[in-house]
Design an enzyme around this catalytic site. Structure first.
Site, PDB file in Angstrom:
ATOM      1  N   ASN A  65     -57.913 -16.087  -9.797  1.00  0.00           N
ATOM      2  CA  ASN A  65     -57.990 -16.647 -10.862  1.00  0.00           C
ATOM      3  C   ASN A  65     -58.859 -17.866 -10.919  1.00  0.00           C
ATOM      4  OD1 ASN A  65     -57.637 -17.938 -13.393  1.00  0.00           O
ATOM      5  ND2 ASN A  65     -55.345 -18.450 -13.477  1.00  0.00           N
TER       6      ASN A  65
ATOM      7  N   LYS B 210     -59.899 -20.068 -13.122  1.00  0.00           N
ATOM      8  CA  LYS B 210     -59.441 -20.928 -13.944  1.00  0.00           C
ATOM      9  C   LYS B 210     -60.655 -21.654 -14.708  1.00  0.00           C
ATOM     10  CE  LYS B 210     -55.009 -21.723 -11.662  1.00  0.00           C
ATOM     11  NZ  LYS B 210     -54.174 -22.364 -11.422  1.00  0.00           N
TER      12      LYS B 210
ATOM     13  N   HIS C  57     -50.185 -17.403 -18.484  1.00  0.00           N
ATOM     14  CA  HIS C  57     -50.210 -18.191 -17.404  1.00  0.00           C
ATOM     15  C   HIS C  57     -49.501 -19.535 -17.667  1.00  0.00           C
ATOM     16  CE1 HIS C  57     -51.764 -20.804 -14.121  1.00  0.00           C
ATOM     17  NE2 HIS C  57     -52.055 -19.813 -13.502  1.00  0.00           N
TER      18      HIS C  57
ATOM     19  N   GLU D  95     -50.392 -22.568 -17.313  1.00  0.00           N
ATOM     20  CA  GLU D  95     -51.048 -23.727 -17.926  1.00  0.00           C
ATOM     21  C   GLU D  95     -51.375 -23.475 -19.668  1.00  0.00           C
ATOM     22  OE1 GLU D  95     -53.953 -23.122 -14.995  1.00  0.00           O
ATOM     23  OE2 GLU D  95     -52.660 -24.062 -13.206  1.00  0.00           O
TER      24      GLU D  95
ATOM     25  N   GLU E 263     -45.093 -17.060 -10.715  1.00  0.00           N
ATOM     26  CA  GLU E 263     -45.942 -18.251 -10.396  1.00  0.00           C
ATOM     27  C   GLU E 263     -44.899 -19.541 -10.938  1.00  0.00           C
ATOM     28  OE1 GLU E 263     -50.181 -17.619 -10.028  1.00  0.00           O
ATOM     29  OE2 GLU E 263     -49.803 -18.540 -11.790  1.00  0.00           O
TER      30      GLU E 263
ATOM     31  N   GLY F 216     -51.231 -25.508  -7.611  1.00  0.00           N
ATOM     32  CA  GLY F 216     -52.096 -26.722  -7.594  1.00  0.00           C
ATOM     33  C   GLY F 216     -51.857 -27.669  -6.836  1.00  0.00           C
TER      34      GLY F 216
ATOM     35  N   SER G  81     -50.409 -22.052  -4.693  1.00  0.00           N
ATOM     36  CA  SER G  81     -50.678 -22.638  -3.710  1.00  0.00           C
ATOM     37  C   SER G  81     -50.656 -21.829  -2.350  1.00  0.00           C
ATOM     38  CB  SER G  81     -50.077 -23.804  -3.248  1.00  0.00           C
ATOM     39  OG  SER G  81     -50.029 -24.781  -4.005  1.00  0.00           O
TER      40      SER G  81
HETATM   41  P1  13P Z   1     -53.247 -22.306  -6.868  1.00  0.00           P
HETATM   42  O1  13P Z   1     -53.330 -21.246  -6.033  1.00  0.00           O
HETATM   43  O2  13P Z   1     -54.438 -23.284  -6.774  1.00  0.00           O
HETATM   44  O3  13P Z   1     -51.888 -23.033  -6.545  1.00  0.00           O
HETATM   45  O4  13P Z   1     -52.910 -21.615  -8.482  1.00  0.00           O
HETATM   46  C1  13P Z   1     -52.201 -20.668  -8.558  1.00  0.00           C
HETATM   47  C2  13P Z   1     -52.600 -20.065 -10.008  1.00  0.00           C
HETATM   48  O5  13P Z   1     -51.961 -20.596 -10.925  1.00  0.00           O
HETATM   49  C3  13P Z   1     -53.139 -18.795  -9.987  1.00  0.00           C
HETATM   50  O6  13P Z   1     -53.002 -18.327 -11.315  1.00  0.00           O
END
Ligand code: 13P
Length: 243
Positions: free
Chosen positions: A10, A12, A93, A95, A165, A171, A206
């Site tokens: 992803n 983002k 997601h 976010e 997740e 992150g 992560s």
């Molecule tokens: P990270 O791997 O940067 O922690 O992000 C995970 C994520 O949100 C993938 O959709």
């Protein structure tokens, strides 16, 4: 029962057009193992360009889709429109749940819209740190799963993917332990019911080359949803190689 591993990147809201093309080319040029599905999710504005740069054996998806089919929904992109360009889509997601106030019910409708359009949805679930510390993680994740399963009805479980997740692991560099990931993925599988054994369930949060193998060794973790480490071809390929 054998569930084929899936490693999904992803991207983002990262990458210039050139970055995206370079990343796609690096993945295309690599020798990918035959036993794993690899998928990338660029910003939607680059999907068409990435599609042209990407090898046939790498899946391509969007990071979101509308729950609606067409019409007056400014700024949204319909699953049927995405289907002209790609074959997968991430929905729900954390976010988007956080920044676009997406409810469990809306995420379920998005997953259903994706399936109706012929896209494979990766529907995300996960709890906040506050919820985990209150001992409510399974309650919250269970409700998120229920909303998705209810919305998609009797679609065969092999046609959609779930991703666990935990918000506190995204992150942050604070990844879940492989035992915690296994335990929640097993819980999610049991919550799905009859189709549970056929659903692919990913862990995300992560993930880096050093911890990927430990997650993939877990019985109920069928792959990984990778954020930051998917932006560097060598790291993403090392994660793919851990399958
Ligand atoms: P990270 O791997 O940067 O922690 O992000 C995970 C994520 O949100 C993938 O959709």
């Amino acid at each position: 029962m054998s569930r084929r591993p899936l490693i999904a990147g992803n991207w983002k809201m990262n990458t210039t057009r050139n970055d995206a093309l370079a990343l796609a080319s690096a993945l295309t040029d690599a020798d990918l193992p035959q036993n794993v599905d690899v998928a990338v999710f660029p910003p939607s504005i680059w999907i068409e360009a990435v599609r042209r740069a990407l090898g046939q054996d790498i899946h391509l998806g969007a990071q979101d889709c509308s729950a609606e089919v067409k019409g007056a929904f400014t700024g949204q992109v319909a699953a049927v429109q995405l289907r002209e360009l790609c074959d997968m889509v991430i929905v729900g997601h954390s976010e988007r749940r956080r920044d676009a106030y997406e409810s469990d019910e809306l995420v379920g409708r998005k997953a259903a819209a994706a399936l109706a359009a012929g896209l494979t949805p990766i529907a995300c679930v996960g709890e906040s740190l506050e919820v985990r510390e209150a001992g409510e993680a399974e309650n919250v994740v269970g409700s998120q799963v229920d909303a998705i399963v209810q919305a998609i009805g009797d679609v065969p479980a092999s046609e959609f993917v779930l991703a666990y997740e935990p918000i506190w692991a995204i992150g942050t560099g604070r990844s879940a332990s492989s035992e915690d990931a296994q335990s929640m993925c097993a819980f999610i599988r049991s919550r799905i019911g009859a189709g549970g054994p056929d659903v692919r369930i990913l862990y995300g949060g992560s993930v880096v080359p050093d911890n990927a193998g430990a997650y993939l060794a877990q019985a109920d973790v069928d792959g990984l949803l990778v954020g930051g480490a998917s932006l560097k071809a060598d790291q993403f390929l090392a994660i793919v190689a851990a399958c």
